[in-house]
Design a protein around this motif. Structure first.
Motif, PDB file in Angstrom:
ATOM      1  N   TYR A   1       3.230  -3.740  -9.545  1.00 44.28           N
ATOM      2  CA  TYR A   1       2.993  -5.309  -9.835  1.00 44.28           C
ATOM      3  C   TYR A   1       1.442  -5.546  -9.523  1.00 44.28           C
ATOM      4  CZ  TYR A   1       7.393  -6.602 -10.983  1.00 44.28           C
ATOM      5  OH  TYR A   1       8.605  -6.920 -11.731  1.00 44.28           O
ATOM      6  N   CYS A   2       0.734  -4.732  -8.786  1.00 48.24           N
ATOM      7  CA  CYS A   2      -0.522  -4.810  -8.229  1.00 48.24           C
ATOM      8  C   CYS A   2      -1.456  -3.609  -8.741  1.00 48.24           C
ATOM      9  CB  CYS A   2      -1.066  -5.482  -6.902  1.00 48.24           C
ATOM     10  SG  CYS A   2      -0.109  -6.883  -6.357  1.00 48.24           S
ATOM     11  N   ASP A   3      -2.868  -4.022  -9.065  1.00 47.59           N
ATOM     12  CA  ASP A   3      -3.561  -2.958  -9.488  1.00 47.59           C
ATOM     13  C   ASP A   3      -4.679  -2.400  -8.356  1.00 47.59           C
ATOM     14  OD1 ASP A   3      -2.756  -3.324 -11.996  1.00 47.59           O
ATOM     15  OD2 ASP A   3      -4.545  -4.329 -12.783  1.00 47.59           O
ATOM     16  N   THR A   4      -4.850  -3.186  -7.522  1.00 46.48           N
ATOM     17  CA  THR A   4      -5.713  -2.831  -6.527  1.00 46.48           C
ATOM     18  C   THR A   4      -5.129  -2.848  -5.081  1.00 46.48           C
ATOM     19  OG1 THR A   4      -6.210  -5.424  -5.725  1.00 46.48           O
ATOM     20  CG2 THR A   4      -7.686  -4.228  -7.670  1.00 46.48           C
ATOM     21  N   GLY A   5      -5.807  -1.918  -4.186  1.00 46.03           N
ATOM     22  CA  GLY A   5      -5.131  -1.525  -2.966  1.00 46.03           C
ATOM     23  C   GLY A   5      -5.147  -3.034  -2.159  1.00 46.03           C
ATOM     24  N   GLU A   6      -6.197  -3.948  -2.360  1.00 44.98           N
ATOM     25  CA  GLU A   6      -6.115  -5.266  -1.645  1.00 44.98           C
ATOM     26  C   GLU A   6      -4.926  -5.992  -1.894  1.00 44.98           C
ATOM     27  OE1 GLU A   6      -7.555  -6.815   1.816  1.00 44.98           O
ATOM     28  OE2 GLU A   6      -8.214  -5.057   0.956  1.00 44.98           O
ATOM     29  N   ASP A   7      -4.891  -6.056  -3.140  1.00 40.86           N
ATOM     30  CA  ASP A   7      -3.671  -6.842  -3.732  1.00 40.86           C
ATOM     31  C   ASP A   7      -2.389  -6.612  -3.188  1.00 40.86           C
ATOM     32  OD1 ASP A   7      -5.240  -9.038  -4.756  1.00 40.86           O
ATOM     33  OD2 ASP A   7      -5.200  -8.389  -6.995  1.00 40.86           O
TER      34      ASP A   7
END
Lengths: 160, 199
Positions: free
Chosen positions: A25-31
């Protein structure tokens, strides 16, 4: 067994589920890290009401998918996330070919609609149509129809 | 990539993930102990404060109602009080409907449906809210003139109103335009989610 112990044991046994849902569901590591934390928190919140009526993993998938859906729609994510230095949500396969295939796979999955993302995730997890229906709330026949549409879409994406 | 190839890659990744477990009891408990306040809770609290302000204003108009000695002023007073009484309740109700999304007990389909419907109601209410605020603003002009200065604007028109009213109209027109632009995509997304569920 104390509640905390039972909960941490459940999470440790199923941490892969949370990781995989966060990554779909999330692209970035932080998300991904934020969503991961949000899912654990929601599972904790619902842990008292979970009375083992369904399988623990079925309940976890349901809560995690619901959390992912609402997480993506929070206009401003202001939930204060705790810095967890020891947690590095990275998975680095040793095999570069596998890594390449995984990247390609996530690109394909992220092009699907939210409903279909959830369904394909469960299918890839090896869930049967009945289990997918129980987790998502769709009927078994709807799940079957959606899976055949997903296959079709994946083929079309491949041609493009 | 076809589904079968995805399944093979996924299964290989799952096996490797099993070997790379990272969570410890300490990390899990740290994650759950955080004080999580969602955006909706914040709005809900702001709305509650707004509601209290509305009811204080309502009581103030009611306490001075006898000073509104003509029919137009009395009608304005009653309409203002109605708006002040109804809008906060409606606002809290729509926000509560959004909060009804319980991720720990609903199915994925129910969550999406409840969320999308709640969002649609929220946006529709916001449109009504702006319209009502405009009516309220217009009504407060003669009311405040009477209650604070003892002037009845329905009988003696103040020339300053000729400047103030067009400014109010422009301000509200712009506000409405900005709000509608923001909410259009929200509504579109909600419609898309509902359609996706029904497909």
């Amino acid at each position: 067994m104390r509640k905390e112990e039972a909960f941490t044991q459940l999470i440790k046994e199923n941490e892969g589920i949370i990781f995989k849902i966060s990554r779909v569901y999330c692209d970035t590591g932080e998300d991904q890290k934020d969503l991961y934390q949000d899912i654990v928190f929601q599972l904790w919140k619902g842990f008292d009401s979970f009375r083992g009526e369904s399988k623990a993993s079925t309940w976890m998938y349901r809560v995690a998918l619901n959390t992912a859906f609402t997480f993506l729609r929070k206009e401003k994510r202001k939930g204060t996330s705790v810095t967890i230095d020891n947690l590095h949500l990275t998975y680095e396969p040793d095999d570069p070919i596998l890594e390449e295939r995984l990247v390609e796979m996530y690109v394909q999955i992220r092009q699907l609609s939210d409903v279909n993302k959830g369904i394909i995730l469960l299918l890839l997890e090896g869930k049967k149509y009945e289990e997918i229906a129980a987790i998502t709330g769709f009927s078994r026949s709807k799940v079957a129809t959606r899976i055949s549409r997903i296959k079709e879409q994946l083929r079309t994406q491949l041609v493009k | 990539m076809e589904l079968e190839e995805m399944q093979a890659a996924w299964s290989q990744m799952s096996q490797e993930l099993e070997k790379q477990k990272q969570l410890t009891d300490e990390i899990i408990l740290k994650m759950t102990q955080q004080k999580y306040t969602s955006q909706w809770n914040k709005i809900f609290n702001a709305e509650k404060i707004g509601g209290v302000i509305c009811y204080v204003a309502l009581v103030a108009i009611l306490a001075n109602f006898r000073e509104l000695d003509t029919i137009p002023l009395q009608v304005s007073g009653i309409l203002c009080m109605l708006i002040l009484a109804i809008l906060p309740i409606l606002s809290l109700k729509t926000i509560q409907a959004m909060k009804r999304v319980n991720v720990t007990s609903m199915s994925y389909k129910e969550t999406m449906k409840t969320y999308a419907k709640g969002k649609k109601n929220f946006v529709n209410f916001q449109k009504l809210n702006i319209g009502m605020s405009f009516v309220f603003m217009l009504l407060t002009v003669p009311l405040s003139a009477k209650l604070f200065n003892g002037k009845d604007l329905f009988e003696t028109l103040d020339p300053k109103l000729g400047i103030a009213v067009p400014f109010m109209l422009i301000f509200f027109g712009l506000l409405m335009w900005v709000v509608m632009r923001c909410y259009k995509s929200v509504l579109r997304n909600s419609e898309k989610i509902l359609q996706e569920i029904e497909e």
